[in-house]
Design a protein around this motif. Structure first.
Motif, PDB file in Angstrom:
ATOM      1  N   VAL A  45       4.466  -6.451 -10.686  1.00 27.31           N
ATOM      2  CA  VAL A  45       4.919  -5.097 -11.018  1.00 27.31           C
ATOM      3  C   VAL A  45       5.689  -4.557  -9.820  1.00 27.31           C
ATOM      4  N   ASP A  46       6.919  -4.070 -10.071  1.00 26.74           N
ATOM      5  CA  ASP A  46       7.753  -3.588  -8.968  1.00 26.74           C
ATOM      6  C   ASP A  46       7.414  -2.152  -8.586  1.00 26.74           C
ATOM      7  N   ASP A  47       8.119  -1.621  -7.572  1.00 24.14           N
ATOM      8  CA  ASP A  47       7.836  -0.279  -7.059  1.00 24.14           C
ATOM      9  C   ASP A  47       8.064   0.813  -8.097  1.00 24.14           C
ATOM     10  N   ASN A  48       8.868   0.529  -9.112  1.00 29.47           N
ATOM     11  CA  ASN A  48       9.135   1.498 -10.179  1.00 29.47           C
ATOM     12  C   ASN A  48       8.109   1.415 -11.310  1.00 29.47           C
ATOM     13  N   GLY A  49       7.153   0.515 -11.184  1.00 26.26           N
ATOM     14  CA  GLY A  49       6.119   0.395 -12.198  1.00 26.26           C
ATOM     15  C   GLY A  49       6.500  -0.473 -13.374  1.00 26.26           C
ATOM     16  N   LEU A  91      -3.769  -7.647 -25.570  1.00 26.45           N
ATOM     17  CA  LEU A  91      -4.543  -6.941 -24.553  1.00 26.45           C
ATOM     18  C   LEU A  91      -3.873  -7.124 -23.207  1.00 26.45           C
ATOM     19  N   ARG A  92      -3.775  -6.020 -22.471  1.00 29.83           N
ATOM     20  CA  ARG A  92      -3.131  -6.070 -21.154  1.00 29.83           C
ATOM     21  C   ARG A  92      -3.993  -5.353 -20.122  1.00 29.83           C
ATOM     22  N   SER A  93      -3.729  -5.653 -18.877  1.00 30.90           N
ATOM     23  CA  SER A  93      -4.428  -5.013 -17.771  1.00 30.90           C
ATOM     24  C   SER A  93      -3.515  -5.024 -16.562  1.00 30.90           C
ATOM     25  N   VAL A  94      -3.649  -4.028 -15.720  1.00 33.91           N
ATOM     26  CA  VAL A  94      -2.915  -3.989 -14.453  1.00 33.91           C
ATOM     27  C   VAL A  94      -3.942  -4.194 -13.352  1.00 33.91           C
ATOM     28  N   THR A 105      -8.795  -1.628 -20.820  1.00 29.69           N
ATOM     29  CA  THR A 105      -7.628  -1.830 -19.952  1.00 29.69           C
ATOM     30  C   THR A 105      -6.339  -1.693 -20.756  1.00 29.69           C
ATOM     31  N   GLU A 106      -6.359  -2.138 -22.015  1.00 30.91           N
ATOM     32  CA  GLU A 106      -5.181  -1.975 -22.875  1.00 30.91           C
ATOM     33  C   GLU A 106      -4.868  -0.501 -23.089  1.00 30.91           C
ATOM     34  N   MET A 107      -5.897   0.315 -23.289  1.00 27.10           N
ATOM     35  CA  MET A 107      -5.687   1.753 -23.458  1.00 27.10           C
ATOM     36  C   MET A 107      -5.023   2.353 -22.223  1.00 27.10           C
ATOM     37  N   ALA A 108      -5.469   1.941 -21.042  1.00 25.52           N
ATOM     38  CA  ALA A 108      -4.892   2.469 -19.801  1.00 25.52           C
ATOM     39  C   ALA A 108      -3.440   2.020 -19.633  1.00 25.52           C
ATOM     40  N   VAL A 109      -3.142   0.766 -20.021  1.00 23.00           N
ATOM     41  CA  VAL A 109      -1.742   0.291 -19.958  1.00 23.00           C
ATOM     42  C   VAL A 109      -0.880   1.119 -20.897  1.00 23.00           C
ATOM     43  N   GLN A 110      -1.347   1.346 -22.115  1.00 23.33           N
ATOM     44  CA  GLN A 110      -0.568   2.145 -23.063  1.00 23.33           C
ATOM     45  C   GLN A 110      -0.309   3.538 -22.514  1.00 23.33           C
ATOM     46  N   ASN A 111      -1.320   4.173 -21.930  1.00 25.86           N
ATOM     47  CA  ASN A 111      -1.154   5.522 -21.415  1.00 25.86           C
ATOM     48  C   ASN A 111      -0.301   5.573 -20.149  1.00 25.86           C
ATOM     49  N   ALA A 112      -0.228   4.450 -19.407  1.00 25.43           N
ATOM     50  CA  ALA A 112       0.643   4.399 -18.230  1.00 25.43           C
ATOM     51  C   ALA A 112       2.115   4.377 -18.637  1.00 25.43           C
ATOM     52  N   GLY A 113       2.395   3.924 -19.851  1.00 27.31           N
ATOM     53  CA  GLY A 113       3.770   3.922 -20.363  1.00 27.31           C
ATOM     54  C   GLY A 113       4.698   3.052 -19.533  1.00 27.31           C
ATOM     55  N   THR A 114       5.816   3.619 -19.130  1.00 25.11           N
ATOM     56  CA  THR A 114       6.827   2.837 -18.417  1.00 25.11           C
ATOM     57  C   THR A 114       6.541   2.705 -16.924  1.00 25.11           C
ATOM     58  N   ASP A 115       5.532   3.419 -16.411  1.00 24.44           N
ATOM     59  CA  ASP A 115       5.190   3.320 -14.990  1.00 24.44           C
ATOM     60  C   ASP A 115       3.796   2.724 -14.838  1.00 24.44           C
ATOM     61  N   LEU A 116       3.742   1.396 -14.770  1.00 23.00           N
ATOM     62  CA  LEU A 116       2.454   0.707 -14.670  1.00 23.00           C
ATOM     63  C   LEU A 116       1.708   1.034 -13.384  1.00 23.00           C
ATOM     64  N   ASN A 117       2.414   1.610 -12.398  1.00 26.74           N
ATOM     65  CA  ASN A 117       1.743   1.996 -11.165  1.00 26.74           C
ATOM     66  C   ASN A 117       0.816   3.194 -11.365  1.00 26.74           C
ATOM     67  N   THR A 118       0.851   3.823 -12.545  1.00 33.80           N
ATOM     68  CA  THR A 118      -0.078   4.917 -12.850  1.00 33.80           C
ATOM     69  C   THR A 118      -1.305   4.413 -13.616  1.00 33.80           C
ATOM     70  N   ALA A 158      -5.020   4.679 -31.158  1.00 36.91           N
ATOM     71  CA  ALA A 158      -5.503   6.030 -31.461  1.00 36.91           C
ATOM     72  C   ALA A 158      -6.429   6.549 -30.363  1.00 36.91           C
ATOM     73  N   LEU A 159      -7.324   5.702 -29.878  1.00 33.78           N
ATOM     74  CA  LEU A 159      -8.234   6.110 -28.827  1.00 33.78           C
ATOM     75  C   LEU A 159      -7.474   6.401 -27.529  1.00 33.78           C
ATOM     76  N   ALA A 160      -6.473   5.573 -27.234  1.00 34.75           N
ATOM     77  CA  ALA A 160      -5.661   5.797 -26.042  1.00 34.75           C
ATOM     78  C   ALA A 160      -4.960   7.145 -26.125  1.00 34.75           C
ATOM     79  N   THR A 161      -4.370   7.436 -27.266  1.00 34.84           N
ATOM     80  CA  THR A 161      -3.674   8.703 -27.467  1.00 34.84           C
ATOM     81  C   THR A 161      -4.639   9.871 -27.333  1.00 34.84           C
ATOM     82  N   ALA A 162      -5.849   9.713 -27.861  1.00 36.24           N
ATOM     83  CA  ALA A 162      -6.845  10.795 -27.803  1.00 36.24           C
ATOM     84  C   ALA A 162      -7.248  11.124 -26.373  1.00 36.24           C
ATOM     85  N   THR A 163      -7.208  10.133 -25.476  1.00 36.23           N
ATOM     86  CA  THR A 163      -7.603  10.406 -24.082  1.00 36.23           C
ATOM     87  C   THR A 163      -6.510  11.152 -23.326  1.00 36.23           C
ATOM     88  N   LEU A 164      -5.299  11.210 -23.887  1.00 32.81           N
ATOM     89  CA  LEU A 164      -4.215  11.947 -23.245  1.00 32.81           C
ATOM     90  C   LEU A 164      -4.341  13.448 -23.493  1.00 32.81           C
TER      91      LEU A 164
END
Length: 199
Positions: free
Chosen positions: A14-18, A70-73, A110-123, A192-198
């Motif tokens: 993952v680069d500096d831009n996420g 399933l993804r994880s950072v 971890t997949e939920m967190a990746v989805q919520n990080a969107g285009t910046d995986l550094n978040t 849906a669960l990922a969206t609900a945590t936002l």
């Protein structure tokens, strides 16, 4: 939902831009605990793990189902200290730390967190903290492997076992949520669960 066994996993720097940088820097197959171990990875920084395929046991029905994406950072490092059931370093006969390849957890959380990080995986870490707080988790969900509820007994002694039990129980809860929403597949439930945590 239970850990995915036999998924094909790739790891990307993952680069500096996420953003994940292609091509993949390694491949591995997830084991029955949902853990993934990569060897011969040629970077040490933030990495995205992406897993497809494999199967998992649905805790609410006992059925074997195809695994979703399933993804994880993760923080990619070289060898790490082996730990015991209490989270303490394991030492060899000379009193030196036993070093092992790191095992990374890839799960619905971890997949939920990746989805919520969107285009910046550094978040990812910030998003994982929010999700963890919703489920009462106080440990790193990328480093702790969940107990396989319905297969492994809950209540083993030690800090690591207690964390794994909590992790596995939360995944079983997601499985039950999926069973209660028969019109949605597990990927839609995770979304849906990922969206609900936002909110």
């Amino acid at each position: 939902k239970g850990p995915v066994d036999g998924a094909t996993c790739e790891i990307f720097e993952v680069d500096d831009n996420g953003a994940a940088v292609s091509p993949a820097q390694g491949t591995a197959t997830s084991d029955a605990s949902g853990g993934v171990t990569f060897t011969d990875v040629h970077f040490e920084s933030t990495g995205l793990i992406s897993c497809t395929g494999g199967t998992y046991t649905d805790e609410s029905t006992g059925s074997t189902l195809d695994g979703p994406l399933l993804r994880s950072v993760v923080s990619v490092a070289g060898l790490v200290n082996a730990i015991d059931e209490n989270g303490e370093d394991i030492l060899d006969v000379n009193g030196e730390n036993v070093l092992v390849e790191p095992i990374y957890a890839v799960s619905a959380l971890t997949e939920m967190a990746v989805q919520n990080a969107g285009t910046d995986l550094n978040t990812f870490s910030e998003q994982a903290e929010i999700i963890n707080a919703r489920f009462g988790i106080r440990f790193d969900i990328t480093e702790r492997l969940p107990t396989v509820v319905g297969v492994d007994a809950l209540g083993a002694s030690g800090t690591v076992a207690a964390d794994s039990d909590r992790y596995g129980s939360v995944l079983a809860l997601i499985s039950q949520f999926d069973a209660d929403n028969a019109d949605d597949d597990i990927s839609e439930v995770i979304r849906a669960l990922a969206t609900a945590t936002l909110c």
